[in-house]
Design a protein around this motif. Structure first.
Motif, PDB file in Angstrom:
ATOM      1  N   ARG A 158     -40.487 -50.117  73.967  1.00 44.45           N
ATOM      2  CA  ARG A 158     -41.628 -49.344  73.471  1.00 44.45           C
ATOM      3  C   ARG A 158     -41.453 -48.983  71.997  1.00 44.45           C
ATOM      4  NH1 ARG A 158     -45.669 -47.303  75.887  1.00 44.45           N
ATOM      5  NH2 ARG A 158     -44.751 -47.352  77.952  1.00 44.45           N
ATOM      6  N   ARG A 159     -42.534 -49.198  71.229  1.00 46.94           N
ATOM      7  CA  ARG A 159     -42.550 -48.815  69.811  1.00 46.94           C
ATOM      8  C   ARG A 159     -42.742 -47.310  69.717  1.00 46.94           C
ATOM      9  NH1 ARG A 159     -44.330 -52.704  66.000  1.00 46.94           N
ATOM     10  NH2 ARG A 159     -45.702 -51.186  65.050  1.00 46.94           N
ATOM     11  N   ARG A 160     -42.004 -46.682  68.811  1.00 45.52           N
ATOM     12  CA  ARG A 160     -42.195 -45.258  68.573  1.00 45.52           C
ATOM     13  C   ARG A 160     -43.414 -45.068  67.676  1.00 45.52           C
ATOM     14  NH1 ARG A 160     -37.035 -46.434  67.751  1.00 45.52           N
ATOM     15  NH2 ARG A 160     -37.202 -46.253  65.498  1.00 45.52           N
ATOM     16  N   GLU A 161     -44.091 -43.956  67.818  1.00 48.31           N
ATOM     17  CA  GLU A 161     -45.275 -43.701  67.009  1.00 48.31           C
ATOM     18  C   GLU A 161     -44.903 -43.743  65.532  1.00 48.31           C
ATOM     19  OE1 GLU A 161     -48.655 -40.262  66.492  1.00 48.31           O
ATOM     20  OE2 GLU A 161     -47.705 -40.530  68.433  1.00 48.31           O
ATOM     21  N   GLY A 162     -45.660 -44.510  64.764  1.00 50.82           N
ATOM     22  CA  GLY A 162     -45.400 -44.645  63.337  1.00 50.82           C
ATOM     23  C   GLY A 162     -44.284 -45.628  62.999  1.00 50.82           C
ATOM     24  N   GLN A 163     -43.719 -46.282  63.998  1.00 53.37           N
ATOM     25  CA  GLN A 163     -42.605 -47.215  63.775  1.00 53.37           C
ATOM     26  C   GLN A 163     -43.075 -48.429  62.984  1.00 53.37           C
ATOM     27  OE1 GLN A 163     -40.647 -48.365  67.357  1.00 53.37           O
ATOM     28  NE2 GLN A 163     -39.537 -50.041  66.413  1.00 53.37           N
ATOM     29  N   LYS A 164     -42.235 -48.889  62.063  1.00 50.85           N
ATOM     30  CA  LYS A 164     -42.532 -50.086  61.278  1.00 50.85           C
ATOM     31  C   LYS A 164     -42.244 -51.311  62.143  1.00 50.85           C
ATOM     32  CE  LYS A 164     -42.802 -48.048  57.105  1.00 50.85           C
ATOM     33  NZ  LYS A 164     -44.027 -47.808  56.475  1.00 50.85           N
ATOM     34  N   ASP A 165     -42.830 -52.452  61.770  1.00 49.35           N
ATOM     35  CA  ASP A 165     -42.549 -53.703  62.478  1.00 49.35           C
ATOM     36  C   ASP A 165     -41.097 -54.086  62.302  1.00 49.35           C
ATOM     37  OD1 ASP A 165     -45.025 -54.300  63.680  1.00 49.35           O
ATOM     38  OD2 ASP A 165     -45.820 -54.864  61.723  1.00 49.35           O
ATOM     39  N   ASN A 166     -40.579 -54.884  63.244  1.00 43.55           N
ATOM     40  CA  ASN A 166     -39.163 -55.252  63.237  1.00 43.55           C
ATOM     41  C   ASN A 166     -38.767 -56.135  62.059  1.00 43.55           C
ATOM     42  OD1 ASN A 166     -40.132 -57.777  64.007  1.00 43.55           O
ATOM     43  ND2 ASN A 166     -39.765 -57.397  66.164  1.00 43.55           N
ATOM     44  N   GLY A 167     -39.731 -56.674  61.319  1.00 40.13           N
ATOM     45  CA  GLY A 167     -39.443 -57.402  60.099  1.00 40.13           C
ATOM     46  C   GLY A 167     -38.908 -58.800  60.287  1.00 40.13           C
ATOM     47  N   LEU A 168     -38.887 -59.294  61.503  1.00 40.16           N
ATOM     48  CA  LEU A 168     -38.384 -60.653  61.729  1.00 40.16           C
ATOM     49  C   LEU A 168     -39.378 -61.672  61.253  1.00 40.16           C
ATOM     50  CD1 LEU A 168     -36.874 -60.153  65.261  1.00 40.16           C
ATOM     51  CD2 LEU A 168     -35.651 -60.358  63.123  1.00 40.16           C
ATOM     52  N   ASP A 217     -42.001 -53.411  70.672  1.00 39.17           N
ATOM     53  CA  ASP A 217     -41.388 -53.698  69.379  1.00 39.17           C
ATOM     54  C   ASP A 217     -40.954 -55.155  69.239  1.00 39.17           C
ATOM     55  OD1 ASP A 217     -40.481 -52.825  66.799  1.00 39.17           O
ATOM     56  OD2 ASP A 217     -38.435 -52.983  67.558  1.00 39.17           O
ATOM     57  N   ASN A 218     -40.969 -55.926  70.315  1.00 40.89           N
ATOM     58  CA  ASN A 218     -40.489 -57.305  70.275  1.00 40.89           C
ATOM     59  C   ASN A 218     -41.527 -58.312  69.789  1.00 40.89           C
ATOM     60  OD1 ASN A 218     -37.943 -56.585  71.194  1.00 40.89           O
ATOM     61  ND2 ASN A 218     -38.604 -56.692  73.324  1.00 40.89           N
ATOM     62  N   VAL A 219     -42.735 -57.865  69.503  1.00 41.58           N
ATOM     63  CA  VAL A 219     -43.749 -58.765  68.945  1.00 41.58           C
ATOM     64  C   VAL A 219     -43.360 -59.050  67.496  1.00 41.58           C
ATOM     65  CG1 VAL A 219     -46.174 -59.035  68.309  1.00 41.58           C
ATOM     66  CG2 VAL A 219     -45.561 -57.902  70.448  1.00 41.58           C
ATOM     67  N   HIS A 220     -43.294 -60.324  67.137  1.00 37.57           N
ATOM     68  CA  HIS A 220     -42.923 -60.731  65.781  1.00 37.57           C
ATOM     69  C   HIS A 220     -43.869 -60.084  64.767  1.00 37.57           C
ATOM     70  CE1 HIS A 220     -42.170 -63.263  62.310  1.00 37.57           C
ATOM     71  NE2 HIS A 220     -41.096 -63.741  62.924  1.00 37.57           N
ATOM     72  N   ALA A 221     -43.316 -59.477  63.719  1.00 35.20           N
ATOM     73  CA  ALA A 221     -44.095 -58.702  62.754  1.00 35.20           C
ATOM     74  C   ALA A 221     -45.211 -59.513  62.093  1.00 35.20           C
ATOM     75  CB  ALA A 221     -43.164 -58.136  61.687  1.00 35.20           C
ATOM     76  N   GLU A 222     -44.939 -60.750  61.719  1.00 33.71           N
ATOM     77  CA  GLU A 222     -45.960 -61.568  61.051  1.00 33.71           C
ATOM     78  C   GLU A 222     -47.109 -61.935  61.988  1.00 33.71           C
ATOM     79  OE1 GLU A 222     -46.338 -62.310  57.764  1.00 33.71           O
ATOM     80  OE2 GLU A 222     -44.735 -60.829  57.622  1.00 33.71           O
ATOM     81  N   THR A 223     -46.797 -62.191  63.256  1.00 35.66           N
ATOM     82  CA  THR A 223     -47.867 -62.563  64.179  1.00 35.66           C
ATOM     83  C   THR A 223     -48.667 -61.345  64.624  1.00 35.66           C
ATOM     84  OG1 THR A 223     -46.453 -62.487  66.162  1.00 35.66           O
ATOM     85  CG2 THR A 223     -46.626 -64.591  65.003  1.00 35.66           C
TER      86      THR A 223
END
Length: 75
Positions: free
Chosen positions: A65-75, A10-16
């Motif tokens: 870990r990203r949960r299944e169906g989780q949205k990006d962190n939006g940063l 989940d720590n990957v920047h949403a835009e990248t």
């Protein structure tokens, strides 16, 4: 320690995340001025975070870990 692929973190920047994996940056690793052997004073201007490819050797201690169906962190 289990393998920690950035693709599942989940720590990957949403835009990248929308770009090639080689361009992904991690919001847990800010880019620090002076660490580039090529242009130490210019590195911070390029991107605010380190690229995932340069920091994760497969066992990242900051992995979330990203949960299944989780949205990006939006940063």
């Amino acid at each position: 320690m289990p393998c920690t692929p950035c693709e599942e973190c989940d720590n990957v920047h949403a835009e990248t995340r929308k770009q090639s994996p080689s361009r992904w940056v991690c919001v847990k690793f800010p880019r620090l001025e002076g660490l580039s052997p090529i242009a130490p004073t210019k590195w911070v201007d390029a991107e605010p975070y380190m690229r995932c490819v340069g920091i994760n050797g497969g066992f990242c201690p900051m992995f979330v870990r990203r949960r299944e169906g989780q949205k990006d962190n939006g940063l």
